[in-house]
Write an enzyme that holds these catalytic residues in place. Structure first.
Site, short mmCIF file in Angstrom:
data_model
loop_
_atom_site.label_atom_id
_atom_site.label_comp_id
_atom_site.label_asym_id
_atom_site.label_seq_id
_atom_site.Cartn_x
_atom_site.Cartn_y
_atom_site.Cartn_z
N GLN A 258 35.88 51.19 36.60
CA GLN A 258 37.02 50.41 36.11
C GLN A 258 37.05 50.38 34.59
O GLN A 258 38.11 50.48 33.97
CB GLN A 258 36.95 48.98 36.66
CG GLN A 258 37.17 48.89 38.15
CD GLN A 258 38.48 49.51 38.58
OE1 GLN A 258 39.53 49.19 38.06
NE2 GLN A 258 38.41 50.43 39.53
N HIS A 261 38.96 53.01 32.49
CA HIS A 261 40.42 53.07 32.46
C HIS A 261 40.93 52.84 31.04
O HIS A 261 41.71 53.63 30.52
CB HIS A 261 41.02 52.01 33.39
CG HIS A 261 41.18 52.49 34.80
ND1 HIS A 261 42.10 53.45 35.15
CD2 HIS A 261 40.55 52.14 35.94
CE1 HIS A 261 42.03 53.68 36.45
NE2 HIS A 261 41.09 52.89 36.95
N GLU A 326 41.75 42.13 41.09
CA GLU A 326 42.51 43.26 41.64
C GLU A 326 41.71 43.97 42.73
O GLU A 326 42.22 44.22 43.82
CB GLU A 326 42.82 44.24 40.50
CG GLU A 326 43.57 45.48 40.91
CD GLU A 326 43.72 46.47 39.78
OE1 GLU A 326 44.54 47.39 39.90
OE2 GLU A 326 43.00 46.35 38.75
N HIS A 327 40.46 44.30 42.44
CA HIS A 327 39.58 44.96 43.40
C HIS A 327 38.33 44.10 43.60
O HIS A 327 37.75 43.63 42.62
CB HIS A 327 39.12 46.33 42.90
CG HIS A 327 40.22 47.23 42.46
ND1 HIS A 327 40.53 47.43 41.12
CD2 HIS A 327 41.10 47.99 43.17
CE1 HIS A 327 41.54 48.29 41.03
NE2 HIS A 327 41.91 48.63 42.25
N ASP A 360 41.23 54.35 45.29
CA ASP A 360 42.16 54.85 44.28
C ASP A 360 42.83 56.14 44.71
O ASP A 360 43.91 56.47 44.21
CB ASP A 360 41.42 55.09 42.96
CG ASP A 360 41.15 53.81 42.20
OD1 ASP A 360 41.81 52.80 42.49
OD2 ASP A 360 40.25 53.83 41.33
N HIS A 419 83.91 23.32 52.81
CA HIS A 419 82.92 23.77 53.79
C HIS A 419 83.21 23.14 55.15
O HIS A 419 83.25 23.81 56.19
CB HIS A 419 81.51 23.36 53.36
CG HIS A 419 80.89 24.22 52.31
ND1 HIS A 419 81.40 24.34 51.05
CD2 HIS A 419 79.78 25.01 52.35
CE1 HIS A 419 80.65 25.15 50.33
NE2 HIS A 419 79.65 25.58 51.10
#
Length: 430
Positions: A258, A261, A326-327, A360, A419
């Site tokens: 990670q 990235h 996230e993970h 991934d 209505h």
């Protein structure tokens, strides 16, 4: 690397600092607003100008923004057969998993004869943003385009930046594999603006998906409402919960997967073992000596990485849900015991043989996931992001007679006399 322990008196403020991720800087918001305004006002001319300025690529004319079928074909032919096979396998698995998500329409007739239902239908057009800066991501093409295709979206548009005019063959091959043929070689906030508002060359879409840098994320935020978006993606994250019965190098590489990235990515290890904590820290430093993207990974690890010592897995579970990563990797003796307790996570990877990186690329579930703690209320990309729900009602006269008086009463109570009248005029009793 930060080493935190729940035994520390100052753990809470230190943990809060770790979780305090940067918000969008005002200068980014202002720059993006200017880009969007320019694209709306000048259309293709603005796109051509920004492509020269940011990507050092002079397209010359608007028609050159679109990647030709011949260029796509040449890119597919240029990549190794092994890569084509890998893309095909990944696409097959991603499609199979997402087909399982297709929902069914609902229709029911109640005891009054009233018919109520819900039908699903695809969006007309979606835009897919593919990054092209620090790295190229053919996997993102598959993860974004295939669910749209499975949902039945007729028009899928892809934009990808081409720094110095270089088209990435893997990205184009992935697009071909996913059935995407409308591709434009533009990027950044200007690409988001073009897909949202349209230009003479690029027709607008209904929803924009796909990750990007801070400018792309801010552009998606600013065009939301004109179009739908998947999410405001932040830097990538991984949270690993691991016991002492693990290879420290395996954990170190999972953390660095990670971290590599970008410099703002975040990798965190939670463990009950002080010995493992020290071994993983050493393994991370050892691995950083040989990684090609070591400088990026090292900066991420130093700025945002952490190892957190907990006294037991009850503490670990609480922290994991507060982080809402996230993970999340569960590298513990019995991951299925801990699994139900992790309520907030974009995706969960169970067991020592399931590194997040497998998700991934090839596992099947989507890798476009909520970041920055938004897994508390958000989910990853799915077929549902490319579908709309429409409800419908059909009443026979008998059902209207049975339900109408109560509806008239409620409408009158709200002071909405038209209505009430629109219902009452249809009732036999007036």
């Amino acid at each position: 690397m930060k080493l935190l322990s729940t035994k520390q008196a100052n753990f809470e403020p230190e943990f809060a600092r770790l979780m305090n991720r940067a918000v969008t800087a005002p200068e980014i918001r202002d720059a993006v607003a200017e880009i969007i305004s320019s694209v709306r006002a000048m259309g293709d001319d603005a796109l051509l100008d920004y492509t020269i300025r940011f990507d050092r690529h002079d397209l010359g004319k608007a028609s050159a923004m679109r990647v030709t079928a011949d260029e796509i074909k040449k890119s597919v032919a240029a990549i190794p057969e092994k890569m084509r096979e890998a893309l095909a396998l990944a696409a097959k698995r991603i499609e199979a998993f997402h087909r399982l998500q297709l929902p069914r329409d609902i229709e029911t007739t109640d005891e009054l004869g009233a018919i109520t239902g819900l039908r699903w239908g695809p969006l007309d057009a979606v835009g897919l943003y593919v990054p092209g800066g620090k790295a190229a991501y053919p996997s993102s093409v598959l993860m974004n385009a295939i669910p749209a295709r499975v949902a039945g979206v007729r028009r899928v548009v892809m934009t990808v930046p081409t720094p110095d005019g270089v088209l990435n063959a893997l990205v184009l091959a992935a697009a071909a594999q996913a059935g995407v043929s409308e591709i434009y070689c533009i990027g950044g906030a200007q690409a988001i603006a073009a897909m949202a508002y349209g230009t003479p060359t690029i027709r607008p879409v209904d929803r924009i998906v796909g990750p990007g840098n801070a400018y792309v994320a801010e552009a998606k935020r600013q065009v939301f409402g004109k179009v739908g978006i998947d999410s405001i993606a932040g830097p990538s994250e991984v949270l690993i919960l691991a016991d002492e019965d693990n290879d420290p190098m395996h954990i170190a590489l999972d953390l660095l997967a990670q971290a590599e990235h970008d410099e703002d990515a975040q990798s965190i290890l939670i463990t009950t073992s002080g010995a493992l904590a020290g071994s993983v820290d050493s393994a991370v430093n050892a691995a950083l000596t040989s990684l090609p993207r070591a400088e990026i990974a090292r900066t991420s690890w130093v700025r945002h990485g952490a190892i957190i010592l907990v006294q037991n897995w009850d503490e670990g579970e609480i922290l994991a849900n507060r982080i809402a990563a996230e993970h999340v990797q569960l590298m513990v003796a019995d991951p299925y015991r801990l699994f139900p307790k992790i309520r907030h996570a974009g995706a969960i990877f169970l067991g020592k043989n399931t590194p997040e990186a497998i998700g991934d690329y090839i596992a099947g579930p989507n890798h476009v996931l909520p970041t920055s703690g938004t897994a508390r209320f958000a989910s990853g990309l799915s077929v549902y992001d490319f579908l709309k729900r429409t409800t419908y009602v059909s009443l026979p006269q008998s059902a209207l007679e049975a339900l109408g008086p109560a509806a008239v009463t409620l409408a009158e109570a709200e002071g909405l006399t038209a209505h009430a009248s629109s219902i009452a005029v249809r009732l036999k009793r007036g």
